[in-house]
Write a protein that holds these residues in place. Sequence first.
Motif, short mmCIF file in Angstrom:
data_model
loop_
_atom_site.label_atom_id
_atom_site.label_comp_id
_atom_site.label_asym_id
_atom_site.label_seq_id
_atom_site.Cartn_x
_atom_site.Cartn_y
_atom_site.Cartn_z
N VAL A 92 0.82 -1.20 0.00
CA VAL A 92 0.00 0.00 0.00
C VAL A 92 0.86 1.26 0.00
N ALA A 93 0.58 2.15 -0.95
CA ALA A 93 1.23 3.46 -1.00
C ALA A 93 0.32 4.48 -0.32
N THR A 94 0.87 5.23 0.64
CA THR A 94 0.05 6.17 1.41
C THR A 94 0.34 7.64 1.11
N ASN A 95 1.34 7.91 0.26
CA ASN A 95 1.63 9.30 -0.11
C ASN A 95 2.28 9.31 -1.49
N ALA A 96 2.56 10.52 -2.00
CA ALA A 96 3.06 10.66 -3.37
C ALA A 96 4.44 10.02 -3.54
N VAL A 97 5.29 10.15 -2.52
CA VAL A 97 6.63 9.54 -2.60
C VAL A 97 6.51 8.02 -2.71
N GLU A 98 5.63 7.44 -1.92
CA GLU A 98 5.45 5.99 -1.97
C GLU A 98 4.84 5.54 -3.29
N GLN A 100 5.58 6.83 -6.18
CA GLN A 100 6.74 6.74 -7.08
C GLN A 100 7.54 5.47 -6.80
N ARG A 101 7.75 5.17 -5.54
CA ARG A 101 8.49 3.95 -5.19
C ARG A 101 7.71 2.72 -5.65
N MET A 102 6.39 2.80 -5.57
CA MET A 102 5.56 1.68 -5.99
C MET A 102 5.73 1.40 -7.48
N ASP A 103 5.86 2.45 -8.28
CA ASP A 103 6.08 2.27 -9.72
C ASP A 103 7.36 1.47 -9.97
N ALA A 104 8.43 1.83 -9.26
CA ALA A 104 9.70 1.11 -9.42
C ALA A 104 9.59 -0.33 -8.94
N LEU A 105 8.86 -0.53 -7.86
CA LEU A 105 8.68 -1.88 -7.33
C LEU A 105 7.87 -2.74 -8.29
N GLY A 133 -5.19 4.23 1.40
CA GLY A 133 -4.00 4.44 0.59
C GLY A 133 -4.35 5.04 -0.75
N LEU A 134 -3.34 5.46 -1.46
CA LEU A 134 -3.52 6.06 -2.79
C LEU A 134 -3.52 5.01 -3.89
N GLY A 135 -3.17 3.80 -3.56
CA GLY A 135 -3.11 2.71 -4.51
C GLY A 135 -2.26 1.59 -3.95
N GLY A 136 -2.09 0.56 -4.73
CA GLY A 136 -1.32 -0.57 -4.23
C GLY A 136 -0.90 -1.53 -5.31
N ILE A 137 -0.12 -2.50 -4.91
CA ILE A 137 0.27 -3.63 -5.75
C ILE A 137 -0.24 -4.89 -5.06
N PHE A 138 -0.98 -5.69 -5.77
CA PHE A 138 -1.48 -6.94 -5.21
C PHE A 138 -0.69 -8.10 -5.80
N VAL A 139 -0.14 -8.93 -4.90
CA VAL A 139 0.64 -10.11 -5.29
C VAL A 139 -0.15 -11.34 -4.90
N PRO A 140 -0.83 -11.98 -5.83
CA PRO A 140 -1.78 -13.04 -5.46
C PRO A 140 -1.14 -14.33 -4.94
N SER A 141 0.13 -14.58 -5.25
CA SER A 141 0.73 -15.88 -4.90
C SER A 141 1.27 -15.95 -3.48
N THR A 142 1.30 -14.84 -2.75
CA THR A 142 1.81 -14.86 -1.37
C THR A 142 0.88 -15.69 -0.48
N TYR A 241 1.17 -4.77 3.47
CA TYR A 241 2.58 -4.38 3.62
C TYR A 241 2.77 -2.94 3.16
N PRO A 242 3.75 -2.24 3.74
CA PRO A 242 4.07 -0.89 3.26
C PRO A 242 4.93 -0.95 2.00
N ILE A 243 5.00 0.17 1.30
CA ILE A 243 6.01 0.32 0.25
C ILE A 243 7.33 0.63 0.94
N PRO A 244 8.37 -0.18 0.76
CA PRO A 244 9.60 0.01 1.54
C PRO A 244 10.33 1.30 1.18
#
Length: 400
Positions: A92-98, A100-105, A133-142, A241-244
């Motif tokens: 989960v991305a909770t701000n604009a910086v996260e 951007q990090r989410m895009d790279a992740l 949150g502002l958006g997220g990445i879902f990983v279904p296999s975890t 999980y947070p965006i690291p």
Amino acid sequence: MLDFCIIGGGIVGLAAGLKLMETFPGAELVVLEKENTLARHQTGHNSGVIHAGIYYAPGSLKARLCRAGAEATKQFCAANNIRFETCGKMLVATNAVEVQRMDALFQRAHTNGIDCERIDQTELSRREPAIAGLGGIFVPSTGIVDYRQVCNAIATKIRALGGQIELNCAVERIEEQADRIVVHAGGRQWSARQLVACAGLQADRVAEMVGVRTEFQIVPFRGEYYRLPEVRKDLIKSLIYPIPDPDLPFLGIHLTRMIDGGITVGPNAVLGFARELYPKLSVNWADVARYTRFPGFWKVIRRNWRSGLAEMRDSLGKSGYLAACRKYCPSLTLADLQPYEAGIRAQAVMKDGSLVHDFLFAHTSRSIHVCNAPSPAATSAFPIGDMITEEVTRQRQALN
């Protein structure tokens, strides 16, 4: 004379033992564990997640072994009637910086060949109503599992193939001779042609017993968790999980569904004053003296003192810890954070102060040492066992 002696009854040592017994039928093997049960330390104190491998640098051992390990773990559980659940992970991305990090992740995930889905704020709210949150990445296999159950099933297979597992056998001394390795443990001794050390929190000490020149030292970091009350067990559907933050050495606090139906919150990452004592403020002065004499420790402290102080503050009081959780789960309250046992991470630190983030191995002519096995070591245990067995085979050929 045994063929193999394995030090360490956690999941990595047991997975290596099983693979060796399957590869060399009829071999004589012993696993030595210093505690009175298996999986007593890192394996039995982790979050129980079957990781997909989204975070790890492309080309690293972690990235490669985690993907293979996740599938192998699920297959082993299915074949041995061990309950697991593939519930997925939401980053989960909770701000604009996260964001951007989410895009790279997200790009890293595709580079690593991991199936994942980018979702917007509306879809995040629909799937996880309690999460902001502002958006997220879902990983279904975890997935999630109890790794202690996995260890017990592996141990049963080792015994069925003729291997021994000896508890209450703390290693006191190791002698590598021309034709054997002699291990003194628990007031007894074993002679073996080859040694595999998967000693976790004691990895550096065991390696030094064999004469390995260690350029690293294990520094313990406590991961402190809370557990949510029973009435909150339906708070989330997937792992949250947070965006690291790439500037911080560890991942950050997350919400984890457990296979027993509960939810844990954590961990933080606090410098530990003992390698294997879990109550808060526990101290083993020998452990403290060892790392304070190590120059790499002080370099780590200088580089990370701000985040270290913040982690210590959150360890001493719930309010800061709660604030980190409420970034993406605003409904949590102080009363929701109920006591739960901590874990201790065996973090290898090099003399230059760098943290070893990937798996690290060392060897002598008759021994192989797993020197650093942080998360996702439990997920990756079966392919790590395969790697160890390949190295054992090469050693055998060289010795013959």
